[in-house]
Design a protein around this motif. Sequence first.
Motif, PDB file in Angstrom:
ATOM      1  N   PHE A 144       0.678  -1.152  -0.087  1.00 34.51           N
ATOM      2  CA  PHE A 144      -0.025  -0.134  -0.070  1.00 34.51           C
ATOM      3  C   PHE A 144       0.771   1.332   0.102  1.00 34.51           C
ATOM      4  CE2 PHE A 144      -1.923   3.222   2.499  1.00 34.51           C
ATOM      5  CZ  PHE A 144      -2.935   3.698   1.576  1.00 34.51           C
ATOM      6  N   PRO A 145       1.956   1.273   0.883  1.00 31.84           N
ATOM      7  CA  PRO A 145       2.584   2.825   0.939  1.00 31.84           C
ATOM      8  C   PRO A 145       3.205   3.175  -0.598  1.00 31.84           C
ATOM      9  CG  PRO A 145       3.004   1.491   2.977  1.00 31.84           C
ATOM     10  CD  PRO A 145       2.224   0.572   2.187  1.00 31.84           C
ATOM     11  N   PHE A 146       3.323   2.399  -1.266  1.00 33.23           N
ATOM     12  CA  PHE A 146       3.999   2.510  -2.472  1.00 33.23           C
ATOM     13  C   PHE A 146       3.139   3.223  -3.369  1.00 33.23           C
ATOM     14  CE2 PHE A 146       5.793   2.310  -6.822  1.00 33.23           C
ATOM     15  CZ  PHE A 146       7.011   2.835  -6.549  1.00 33.23           C
ATOM     16  N   SER A 147       1.582   2.867  -3.394  1.00 36.14           N
ATOM     17  CA  SER A 147       0.808   3.309  -4.106  1.00 36.14           C
ATOM     18  C   SER A 147       0.787   4.918  -3.827  1.00 36.14           C
ATOM     19  CB  SER A 147      -0.612   2.799  -3.749  1.00 36.14           C
ATOM     20  OG  SER A 147      -0.861   3.132  -2.611  1.00 36.14           O
ATOM     21  N   ILE A 148       0.815   5.331  -2.627  1.00 41.97           N
ATOM     22  CA  ILE A 148       0.806   6.753  -2.197  1.00 41.97           C
ATOM     23  C   ILE A 148       2.062   7.280  -3.001  1.00 41.97           C
ATOM     24  CG2 ILE A 148       1.243   8.215  -0.496  1.00 41.97           C
ATOM     25  CD1 ILE A 148      -0.485   6.477   1.315  1.00 41.97           C
ATOM     26  N   ALA A 149       3.291   6.679  -2.961  1.00 48.51           N
ATOM     27  CA  ALA A 149       4.540   7.354  -3.365  1.00 48.51           C
ATOM     28  C   ALA A 149       4.361   7.485  -4.953  1.00 48.51           C
ATOM     29  CB  ALA A 149       5.696   6.312  -3.137  1.00 48.51           C
ATOM     30  N   GLU A 150       3.533   6.466  -5.600  1.00 46.17           N
ATOM     31  CA  GLU A 150       3.423   6.462  -6.980  1.00 46.17           C
ATOM     32  C   GLU A 150       2.493   7.690  -7.281  1.00 46.17           C
ATOM     33  OE1 GLU A 150       3.987   5.393 -11.086  1.00 46.17           O
ATOM     34  OE2 GLU A 150       5.328   4.883  -9.137  1.00 46.17           O
ATOM     35  N   GLY A 151       1.406   7.708  -6.477  1.00 47.85           N
ATOM     36  CA  GLY A 151       0.409   8.802  -6.888  1.00 47.85           C
ATOM     37  C   GLY A 151       0.910  10.096  -6.439  1.00 47.85           C
ATOM     38  N   LEU A 152       1.788  10.459  -5.869  1.00 49.10           N
ATOM     39  CA  LEU A 152       2.630  11.886  -5.413  1.00 49.10           C
ATOM     40  C   LEU A 152       3.575  11.844  -6.555  1.00 49.10           C
ATOM     41  CD1 LEU A 152       2.929  11.077  -1.542  1.00 49.10           C
ATOM     42  CD2 LEU A 152       1.628  13.102  -2.580  1.00 49.10           C
ATOM     43  N   LYS A 153       4.006  10.963  -7.185  1.00 48.11           N
ATOM     44  CA  LYS A 153       5.300  11.133  -7.821  1.00 48.11           C
ATOM     45  C   LYS A 153       6.701  11.341  -7.120  1.00 48.11           C
ATOM     46  CE  LYS A 153       2.901   9.549 -11.346  1.00 48.11           C
ATOM     47  NZ  LYS A 153       3.020   8.003 -11.588  1.00 48.11           N
TER      48      LYS A 153
END
Length: 315
Positions: A264-273
């Motif tokens: 899950f945390p990577f999905s946030i990092a990806e969404g933020l770029k």
Amino acid sequence: MFKKKDIFSKLWLKHTNRFAYKEYKWDLQNYNNLQFTQHLVGSGKLNNIEKIKAVAQSAGCLNVLHSGNAGDIIYALATIKRINELTSVPVNVYLRLNRPNNLPNYNSHPVGNVMLNDKMAALLIPLIATQPYIESCKIFTDEEIHIDMDYFRAGILPMQGNIARWVGYITGVNAELWKSWLSVEPDVKYANSIVIARSGRYQNTTIDYTYLNKFNNLVFIGIEPEYQDIKKHLPGIKWLSVENFLQMAQIIAGCKFFIGNQSFPFSIAEGLKAPRMLELSLEIINVVPEGPYAHDFLFQDHFESLVEQLANAKN
């Protein structure tokens, strides 16, 4: 034309003609797949942007439903953002709770045997609701739904490739995944920190995280069992327990760079770029970093090289 058999006919066929029974089961599977495909592409389904625009114009808004998992919801926001841009109407996101989550016996998940519970929804809602293209984010009760994003899990779509594209297949809307779809105020207290998240699932066992012991600015975000696991390799790492996923996003947005696996945390990092490194699983690759500051790795030398590049990069 295929015709379904009743339970007694199936049992009789099974015990009297095994070959014909296997043939019937094959035909039944094909029939069910065809029925579901017709259901997905039927005239009543909002499976292209023209249909979505027509409903948006008539209703004055769009109500979107999703049942999780949490990472799937974050990746779906990229498509929801694009739908909002193309329709210019308010978008309300509704979260459906407690749908079963079928995991292999050897796997575990922080939410247990459901995809989304009330606790996880409470963590998600502050992050989703603060996005400028979202009018509201609430728990689903019995609201009218225009776009049900759960159809990608219904059994006919291949659960492979980039998770962020899955809901695009059922809506007919291609998200612009090279652009950010999450925006938050960065927490600058972590500007010099390397933030790490690593779930028990999707670990690449060839990667040795002890390489990071040379750094004294390591912060872990995730649940306590995950922290205890990584602490075996990184005894000096600090654990940060967040109040909600908005806070998690602010930390990731403000950090030096982020390292995570397909959780899950990577999905946030990806969404933020945000500057990010993805530890790819050797078993399945279903997350594909795109756009600025995107890095992924499968092997140790690549991991170490990327760490040095990002650690020495100027903010």
